[in-house]
Scaffold this active site. Structure first.
Site, PDB file in Angstrom:
ATOM      1  N   LYS A 151       0.847  -1.186   0.000  1.00 17.47           N
ATOM      2  CA  LYS A 151       0.000   0.000   0.000  1.00 17.47           C
ATOM      3  C   LYS A 151       0.886   1.241   0.000  1.00 17.47           C
ATOM      4  O   LYS A 151       2.056   1.138   0.385  1.00 17.47           O
ATOM      5  CB  LYS A 151      -0.951   0.007   1.210  1.00 17.47           C
ATOM      6  CG  LYS A 151      -0.264   0.172   2.563  1.00 17.47           C
ATOM      7  CD  LYS A 151      -1.260   0.236   3.694  1.00 17.47           C
ATOM      8  CE  LYS A 151      -1.946   1.574   3.792  1.00 17.47           C
ATOM      9  NZ  LYS A 151      -1.127   2.616   4.437  1.00 17.47           N
ATOM     10  N   HIS A 181      -1.297  -5.009   5.843  1.00 17.92           N
ATOM     11  CA  HIS A 181      -0.754  -5.830   6.924  1.00 17.92           C
ATOM     12  C   HIS A 181      -1.733  -5.992   8.088  1.00 17.92           C
ATOM     13  O   HIS A 181      -1.600  -6.921   8.886  1.00 17.92           O
ATOM     14  CB  HIS A 181       0.584  -5.267   7.420  1.00 17.92           C
ATOM     15  CG  HIS A 181       0.475  -3.990   8.185  1.00 17.92           C
ATOM     16  ND1 HIS A 181       0.486  -2.752   7.582  1.00 17.92           N
ATOM     17  CD2 HIS A 181       0.361  -3.760   9.512  1.00 17.92           C
ATOM     18  CE1 HIS A 181       0.383  -1.818   8.504  1.00 17.92           C
ATOM     19  NE2 HIS A 181       0.302  -2.395   9.688  1.00 17.92           N
ATOM     20  N   GLU A 219      -2.710   6.053  17.176  1.00 20.83           N
ATOM     21  CA  GLU A 219      -1.250   5.970  17.170  1.00 20.83           C
ATOM     22  C   GLU A 219      -0.692   7.049  18.079  1.00 20.83           C
ATOM     23  O   GLU A 219      -1.143   8.209  18.019  1.00 20.83           O
ATOM     24  CB  GLU A 219      -0.708   6.131  15.758  1.00 20.83           C
ATOM     25  CG  GLU A 219      -1.169   5.043  14.796  1.00 20.83           C
ATOM     26  CD  GLU A 219      -0.576   5.208  13.411  1.00 20.83           C
ATOM     27  OE1 GLU A 219       0.343   4.457  13.064  1.00 20.83           O
ATOM     28  OE2 GLU A 219      -1.025   6.119  12.690  1.00 20.83           O
ATOM     29  N   ASP A 238      -4.295   7.571   4.336  1.00 23.07           N
ATOM     30  CA  ASP A 238      -3.283   6.732   4.957  1.00 23.07           C
ATOM     31  C   ASP A 238      -3.889   5.589   5.757  1.00 23.07           C
ATOM     32  O   ASP A 238      -3.370   4.469   5.743  1.00 23.07           O
ATOM     33  CB  ASP A 238      -2.394   7.585   5.873  1.00 23.07           C
ATOM     34  CG  ASP A 238      -1.223   6.813   6.443  1.00 23.07           C
ATOM     35  OD1 ASP A 238      -0.526   6.137   5.669  1.00 23.07           O
ATOM     36  OD2 ASP A 238      -1.010   6.875   7.665  1.00 23.07           O
ATOM     37  N   HIS A 243      -6.863   0.357   6.214  1.00 24.99           N
ATOM     38  CA  HIS A 243      -7.009  -0.401   7.460  1.00 24.99           C
ATOM     39  C   HIS A 243      -8.433  -0.362   8.013  1.00 24.99           C
ATOM     40  O   HIS A 243      -9.016  -1.410   8.338  1.00 24.99           O
ATOM     41  CB  HIS A 243      -6.044   0.137   8.521  1.00 24.99           C
ATOM     42  CG  HIS A 243      -4.616   0.118   8.099  1.00 24.99           C
ATOM     43  ND1 HIS A 243      -4.102  -0.813   7.219  1.00 24.99           N
ATOM     44  CD2 HIS A 243      -3.566   0.917   8.447  1.00 24.99           C
ATOM     45  CE1 HIS A 243      -2.805  -0.584   7.042  1.00 24.99           C
ATOM     46  NE2 HIS A 243      -2.474   0.447   7.765  1.00 24.99           N
ATOM     47  N   LYS A 338      -1.222   3.972  21.778  1.00 28.07           N
ATOM     48  CA  LYS A 338      -1.342   3.209  20.540  1.00 28.07           C
ATOM     49  C   LYS A 338      -2.280   2.037  20.783  1.00 28.07           C
ATOM     50  O   LYS A 338      -2.040   1.204  21.665  1.00 28.07           O
ATOM     51  CB  LYS A 338       0.028   2.685  20.097  1.00 28.07           C
ATOM     52  CG  LYS A 338      -0.023   1.769  18.884  1.00 28.07           C
ATOM     53  CD  LYS A 338       1.350   1.232  18.545  1.00 28.07           C
ATOM     54  CE  LYS A 338       1.282   0.269  17.359  1.00 28.07           C
ATOM     55  NZ  LYS A 338       2.612  -0.273  17.017  1.00 28.07           N
TER      56      LYS A 338
END
Length: 488
Positions: A151, A181, A219, A238, A243, A338
């Site tokens: 990506k 991922h 994050e 992003d 995701h 996170k």
């Protein structure tokens, strides 16, 4: 994998992705005996990286469950299979050295399987595919050829469609593995098991019992040195397009008939098609944006940048199962911790039989699936406190990977995805129509939130939960963010 030689060719082998993710993943797979002696690894780069330097990536990558340093015989066997060469995927003859290297390491006269990994800057994806095509590297003749593309796959629907066109002009779809991922994370895979291997949850997994679903990817780090990429992309491109929409699809999909790549991905595509499209005009009313204080001081960020580092939005799915259930998605940089969490908030009981004043404010039941860190599942429900006059309070049933599996290592997502690609299992990779459906959801949102007349992203302090407007956003619907996972 068969006894045929299998060559993993990593383009962009001197980059951070190879050093930090691919090399450690392959080293751990080898230490677990999951890469046989038939596997060869070739790093291709435009740098002057030597074979010894490339091998050093792998030596440093052995994980906690491996011998470190590895036993000499283990390391020597792996080191003998690691090679490097010069290559330039943007040049007509840029694969000349690679061709010589492959001729030397693959068994003469015997077809060799090959896995090509594009660990490259996104603008090189299309030239790399075209170069591989001109060299005939996609041709299968008694062997297989597979391509992994990282990506981001395009920056909008138009560029994703064009990149798919280029890829399909060389490789067939069954040869292409578009990686996200997040789908390789152990807890995301466990979401499928949780839903479809336990009969107690599926009957209540619908609008009849669920009030709303919240998906959080938080994050704690800032953009660090990623400004050249991040300021052009922003948080919606992003994180959300890839995701968060993938997590949404896994949570909301119908049960597939079999656990096979096409049936699994068919159901995910159905969900994405059913997501109600938000017009650019309506986008500011269905999303909020923020930017952490200090973003404009990061190296490489242009003065006055309007790029959002935080966003929260509401999506609705127009199908029988989910009609009327809002999906709230949020993600941001420089937050307090996170964590990645899927939070299912159930409806309140339709009638409370307990006397007023004895039970307090009974909260809705929640089911929290912690994807990372502290991986596990938390179910909150009401119980009576001991030795009380019918006083209720919420309590938890909890499952933690660490407790249930005796400290067994949770492998990095790249280990699972690389092994699946080698074995030809595309279940956890993204199909071309998934990519295009995701972009068709995000494009009008991005357009509607980036116009000059749209309010600037709200500034929020680093180390907090994000902008205050995100709380107001849910309060308008009579709801609030609910987080149960403990982040790092």
């Amino acid at each position: 994998m068969s006894d045929q030689t299998t060559t993993i060719v990593i383009f962009g082998a001197s980059g951070d992705l190879t050093r930090n993710k691919l090399a450690p993943a392959l080293a751990d797979l080898y230490s677990k005996g999951r890469l046989g002696p038939e596997v060869r690894i070739v790093g291709v780069s435009r740098s002057d990286m030597t074979a010894d330097e490339f091998r050093a990536f792998f030596y440093q990558g052995f994980g906690q469950d491996s011998e470190f340093p590895p036993a000499p015989e283990v390391w020597n066997d792996l080191a003998d299979s690691i090679h490097s060469c010069y290559g330039d995927v943007s040049a007509p003859d840029g694969l000349r050295d690679l061709e010589r290297t492959l001729s030397n390491i693959e068994s003469p006269g015997t077809p060799a399987n090959r896995l090509y990994y594009l660990a490259l800057a996104p603008f090189l994806f299309a030239p790399a595919v075209e170069t591989l095509g001109r060299a005939g590297y996609q041709v299968e003749n008694g062997c297989w050829r597979r391509l992994i593309v990282e990506k981001p796959f395009g920056v909008n629907l138009e560029t994703a469609e064009e990149l798919n066109r280029v890829v399909h002009s060389v490789f067939a779809e069954h040869q292409v593995y578009r990686i996200d991922h997040y789908l390789g994370k152990e807890t995301v895979q466990n979401l499928l098991v949780f839903r479809f291997a336990n009969a107690i949850f599926e009957p209540i997994w619908s609008r009849n019992y669920i009030d709303n679903i919240q998906i959080t990817v938080a994050e704690s780090v800032s953009i660090a040195e990623r400004a050249p990429y991040y300021d052009r992309a922003g948080v919606l491109r992003d994180m959300f397009q890839s995701h968060l929409l993938q997590l949404l699809a896994v949570v909301a999909m119908e049960p597939p008939s079999t656990f096979e790549a096409d049936t699994l991905r068919n159901e995910k595509v159905k969900v994405l098609k059913a997501v109600r499209r938000i017009s650019a005009h309506a986008a500011p009313n269905l999303a909020v944006q923020g930017q952490y204080d200090g973003y404009l001081d990061e190296p490489g960020v242009p003065p006055g940048s309007r790029t959002a580092t935080y966003a929260a939005l509401r999506l609705d799915i127009d199908n029988w199962r989910w009609q009327g259930v809002p999906f709230y998605l949020r993600s941001g940089k420089a937050l307090s911790s996170k964590k990645t969490e899927v939070l299912i908030q159930f409806r309140r009981p339709p009638h409370l039989i307990f006397p007023q004043g004895t039970s307090g404010d009974i909260t809705s039941n929640t089911l929290s699936i912690c994807v990372q860190p502290n991986e596990g599942v938390h179910l909150e429900f009401q119980a009576k406190t001991p030795d009380s006059t019918l006083h209720l309070r919420p309590v938890n049933l909890e499952f933690h990977y660490e407790d249930s599996f005796g400290g067994q290592e949770i492998p990095d997502a790249y280990q699972r995805l690389l092994l699946d690609a080698l074995n030809g299992d595309a279940s956890l990779f993204i199909r071309s129509d998934e990519i295009e459906q995701s972009w068709s959801i995000m494009d009008p949102l991005i357009e509607g939130l980036s116009g000059p007349s749209v309010r600037l992203p709200e500034i929020y302090d680093p180390g907090t939960e994000g902008p205050f407007s995100a709380d107001d956003f849910l309060a308008r619907d009579g709801r609030a963010w609910v987080g149960k996972c403990v982040g790092d």
